[in-house]
Design an enzyme around this catalytic site. Structure first.
Site, PDB file in Angstrom:
ATOM      1  N   SER A 724       0.869  -1.200  -0.039  1.00  0.00           N
ATOM      2  CA  SER A 724       0.284  -0.053  -0.232  1.00  0.00           C
ATOM      3  C   SER A 724       0.914   1.265  -0.015  1.00  0.00           C
ATOM      4  CB  SER A 724      -0.959   0.171   1.155  1.00  0.00           C
ATOM      5  OG  SER A 724      -2.120   0.823   1.083  1.00  0.00           O
ATOM      6  N   ASP A 798      -9.165  -4.547  -6.232  1.00  0.00           N
ATOM      7  CA  ASP A 798      -8.680  -3.894  -4.947  1.00  0.00           C
ATOM      8  C   ASP A 798      -9.976  -2.457  -4.872  1.00  0.00           C
ATOM      9  OD1 ASP A 798      -7.482  -1.917  -3.252  1.00  0.00           O
ATOM     10  OD2 ASP A 798      -5.456  -2.454  -4.100  1.00  0.00           O
ATOM     11  N   HIS A 832      -7.405  -5.363  -1.469  1.00  0.00           N
ATOM     12  CA  HIS A 832      -6.155  -4.827  -1.193  1.00  0.00           C
ATOM     13  C   HIS A 832      -5.307  -5.664  -0.776  1.00  0.00           C
ATOM     14  CE1 HIS A 832      -4.039  -1.171  -0.632  1.00  0.00           C
ATOM     15  NE2 HIS A 832      -4.113  -1.407   0.647  1.00  0.00           N
TER      16      HIS A 832
END
Length: 912
Positions: A724, A798, A832
């Protein structure tokens, strides 16, 4: 219990809709023969793009280790549940169809959030008088192979409620049914006699209204067929702002797109409330609606009912849709409407901005049926200067005619919650992100003549000054209030503060007996600091009403060390005898003797930095020489250098290794530098991100210099990685500090900040307000400078704001367009974070291949001369500045980083 550690303690409710992979289970259909055991296997690239792969056995075996159960204690603290879990789920579960509606992903067949993990069994243990556990009573009676969710104790602790699903391919059995279990016998049965009543678990599921009845969100029996998507649209999709409203929103994903989506959202989210008694009686109450919250009053006479309704929005997720809050009697009779808030598309993007109108409507936990809420005085806009900024109101559930809400407290910062005790004591919290200021007020709710006073006033960044949070005790009504403590022959007003105990030597958790009147503290318990890390999880001596006696105090603690995994213990006063109640096996004994050290070093500007250095079992730098090293981190923003340099964490904590953790490469004889602090500091009025690249590189240089100085890392074999915002960091470091790292691994990142134009992470300026910052921070704009190998991994689905899969697609295209050595791996059905066993094993295989090919076997160009490379870097910067600015203004609108609340709710450990 804000500071309590709940590593394996389950909240007495459902597992989250998209839990970590470790909390899900059953092996996938991978063949162990695919495992890579020699480096030579990585040299054959002929099948690199074919099928899912698995990593070497030393990594695979750790990931496949069975997870420990979650724990849940009864309301009377006399029993404990062991909620059993499986390992990683197969990809087939993630591949189930899902609807993406209003920011929510829905499994249509089960009528719940998609990708839900679950428990596989429930074991009940009685806590014996000597604090040991009795034999297990297994909850039984439900179908074999059932998937269990939403485990909840009845208020009197005599029953459990939970939901089950069975065969997810079957239309009816794939839906949730509510079950009840007798805690003494473990015998379970369906709550509803009719097999046609199913749970609607898209938002709320069910709550205990009293000891013998539940209020349940069910799928309406009158619900018709699924709406059909028109083959021919009725017209174009139009959005308009002809009123010139100022609407700035971060780039949310999975939004409603058209009228069909609106109908589909209503279809799945609409519930019929049913009041169900344990004796089989049922009663429908209220009309069908999209109910999002059910909150019974402490005296069980009322229920706060929240719902959302049309008009919906194509711009924001359902949390900002029009919201109605009503007060009902427990039998379903409407008492009054508390508020009906309009659509909130225009909440400013500045941190601490909020919705207008009543918010945080709750019951006072120390009163039978008294409401309180907050109303903003700045229109919800954090940039508006006003005093007070928030006002807290309170009012009885059914006020007398003409009785107006009473002002409980006024705040100049943003309201952050209340801990209730009684009419003489409550703690009110307020904070302000820009200044990191956080205050705790002491108020006397029942005494207007007693002036509020500030109890604590500090910086939220200053962990050394954190006094801890008040411990809460359970009331007979099932609510939680601040625990009042009394001691023999002492008239003081005492509470217990539970703190993490951050110090320059690491965290040393504590309990302080705190005198509310004088402010004096006495330490009554503290973690061992030599070998073990202990922390207080919960108060266990709250079976009876009233103040607690200090000499009868009993707590639940967790205890662990560098090499011993977490176990739970009871500690009782006055002798503080320790009784161990769990004996979980070591999850990865092959790494049982790994080496862990918290290290400190300094950035060139004087900022103190910290990291945790892990070394493989049996490694000796003096005889074995330097190792290949993997650095895994995640940047953080600070307002002060002193706070940035504070130590966080403990050297004695057990190294938890998640399914995609960097620590797995200890099994491959890597040195791991975990979580080196990468502080991006903006003191005073300075914006931290205006010097992002400079501070990022300086922090990375200091970390690399330290592991080289210690002789544990080969200077030409140091890799960088992150997930991330850590992936964003990784790409930037390969662009701006190629002399430090031989290769990089970037998972689920965002690389072009012009695609998140209304803020990202902790940046609340827009692209047009801080154009240079957006451009200079974007590694996409420096793709031509990345010459070291970079592995990009991203979930195809995601849904995290800001990290749309397109970010990795476009970044890979830019890298390839400049001849960079790069590889892009898109994981089907993954979001994610990665969940399925096939996906996780393949990610580990890709990572292991990358590290062994471009780190372990790194050639000399991986360690470019610092000075030479710096000159090239400056030359590249000068030739691309004009290009960067032109690309920035052409922008493009896509998705974005999430709201501040969503970004900061992610625990750092979940980023691996």
């Amino acid at each position: 219990m804000a500071t309590s550690r709940l590593r394996n303690l389950a909240p007495i409710s459902a597992l989250p809709a998209e839990d970590s992979a470790a909390a899900s289970a059953t092996n996938g259909t991978l063949s162990s023969s695919a495992a890579i055991t020699t480096l030579a296997d990585y040299e054959d690239d002929s099948s690199l793009g074919v099928g899912y792969r698995v990593p070497p056995p030393e990594i695979k075996d750790i990931v496949d280790a069975p997870p420990v159960p979650a724990l849940s204690f009864s309301p009377l603290r006399d029993k404990i549940l062991f909620l059993k879990r499986r390992a990683l789920p197969p990809l087939s579960e993630l591949a189930r169809p899902e609807e993406k509606l209003a920011g929510v992903r829905i499994d249509g067949k089960s009528n719940c959030r998609s990708r839900m993990s679950f428990y596989t069994g429930i074991g009940i243990h009685r806590i014996l008088p000597d604090d040991t556990l009795g034999p297990e009573t297994e909850v039984h009676g439900f179908p074999e192979g059932a998937k269990i969710n939403f485990v909840t104790w009845s208020p009197d602790g005599r029953h459990l409620s939970f939901s089950i699903r069975v065969n997810q391919e079957d239309g009816d059995s794939s839906k949730f049914r509510v079950w009840i279990a007798d805690v003494e016998t473990g015998k379970a049965r369906p709550l509803f006699q009719s097999p046609d009543i199913h749970l609607n678990a898209v938002f709320e599921n069910y709550v205990w209204v009293d000891d013998s009845s539940l209020l349940v969100c069910t799928i309406p029996l009158s619900r018709g067929a699924l709406p059909k998507k028109p083959l021919v649209p009725g017209g174009p999709k139009i959005q308009s702002n002809e009123e010139k409203n100022l609407i700035q929103v971060r780039t949310f994903q999975d939004l409603l797109k058209d009228e069909y989506d609106e109908d589909l959202f209503d279809y799945y989210a609409t519930s019929q409330l049913v009041l169900a008694s344990l004796d089989g009686a049922t009663k429908e109450i209220g009309p069908p609606a999209v109910y999002t919250s059910l909150d019974p009053s402490p005296d069980h006479k009322y229920v706060l009912i929240s719902s959302i309704h049309r008009p919906y929005s194509f711009t924001v997720p359902c949390g900002r849709f029009p919201k109605k809050v009503e007060l009902w009697k427990a039998d379903g009779q409407l008492v009054r409407e508390l508020c009906d808030l309009p659509l909130a598309e225009a909440i400013p993007i500045a941190f601490n901005s909020v919705r207008r109108g009543k918010r945080s409507i709750n019951w006072r936990s120390d009163k039978p049926s008294t409401l309180y809420w907050v109303e903003t005085q700045d229109g919800g806009d954090a940039k508006v200067e006003v005093s007070p900024r928030d006002i807290v109101y309170t009012q009885p559930a059914e006020p007398l005619e003409g009785e107006q809400p009473a002002i409980l407290h006024k705040l100049d910062l943003r309201y952050g919650g209340i801990s209730w005790c009684d009419d003489s004591l409550a703690l009110v919290y307020e904070s302000w992100y820009k200044t990191r200021k956080i205050r705790t007020w002491l108020i006397s709710p029942g005494a207007e003549d007693v002036a509020p006073r500030i109890l604590f006033d500090r910086s939220s960044e200053d962990v050394y000054s954190d006094p801890g949070s008040p411990m809460l005790r359970r009331t007979q009504a099932g609510t939680y209030v601040i625990a009042r403590v009394k001691r023999e022959n002492d008239e003081g007003r005492y509470i217990i503060l539970n703190g993490s105990g951050a110090t320059p030597e690491g965290n040393i958790p504590f309990l302080d007996l705190f005198d509310i009147n004088s402010g004096k503290k006495e330490r009554i318990w503290e973690s061992d600091k030599e070998k073990y890390y202990e922390s207080v999880v919960a108060l266990m001596s709250d079976k009876e009403e009233g103040d607690l006696h200090l000499d009868q105090l009993k707590i639940l603690t967790s205890k662990e060390s560098k090499t011993e995994n977490t176990q739970y213990h009871f500690v009782g006063w006055p002798d503080k005898k320790l009784v161990q109640i769990t004996n979980f096996p070591h999850p990865y004994p092959q790494l049982g003797s790994l080496q862990k050290e918290m290290i400190r070093y300094q950035r060139k500007d004087g900022v103190q930095l910290t990291a945790t250095l892990y070394l493989p079992p049996g490694y000796n730098p003096s005889t074995d020489g330097p190792l290949p090293c993997l650095v895994w981190s995640y940047p953080g923003e600070f307002k002060s250098k002193d706070a940035a340099g504070q130590v966080r964490g403990s050297p004695n904590e057990f190294p938890g290794i998640g399914p995609t953790s960097a620590l797995l490469w200890l099994a491959r004889r890597f040195a791991i530098l975990s979580g080196p602090t990468i502080p991006i500091i903006g003191e005073g009025d300075e914006e931290a991100n205006d010097r992002y690249v400079e501070q990022l590189v300086a922090s990375a240089e200091a970390a690399v210099d330290e592991v080289i100085r210690r002789g544990v890392a080969h200077p030409k074999k140091i890799a960088i990685g992150g997930h991330s915002y850590g992936a964003f960091m990784t790409a930037n470091l390969l662009a701006h500090a190629p002399h430090l790292f031989c290769c990089g691994i970037a998972r689920s990142g965002a690389y072009n900040r012009t695609l998140t134009p209304f803020g990202f992470q902790n940046e609340d300026r827009t692209l047009w307000e801080a154009t240079n910052t957006y451009v200079e921070m974007s590694p996409f704009m420096s793709a031509n400078k990345i010459k070291k190998p970079i592995l990009l991994i991203h979930g195809e689905e995601d849904n995290n704001s800001g990290t749309l899969t397109m970010q990795s697609d476009r970044f890979f295209t830019a890298l390839k367009g400049h001849g960079a050595l790069c590889r892009l791996v898109i994981l089907p059905h993954e979001s994610h974070g990665y969940t399925a066993r096939e996906s996780i094993m393949h990610v580990l295989w890709e990572t292991d291949r990358w590290l062994h090919k471009y780190c372990v076997s790194s050639s000399s160009d991986a360690g470019l001369d610092h000075d030479t490379d710096t000159v090239k870097e400056k030359e590249n910067k000068e030739t691309t500045d004009t290009e960067k600015k032109s690309v920035a203004t052409s922008g493009g609108g896509s998705r974005e980083e999430s709201d501040y609340e969503e970004v900061h709710s992610l625990p750092r450990s979940s980023l691996w």
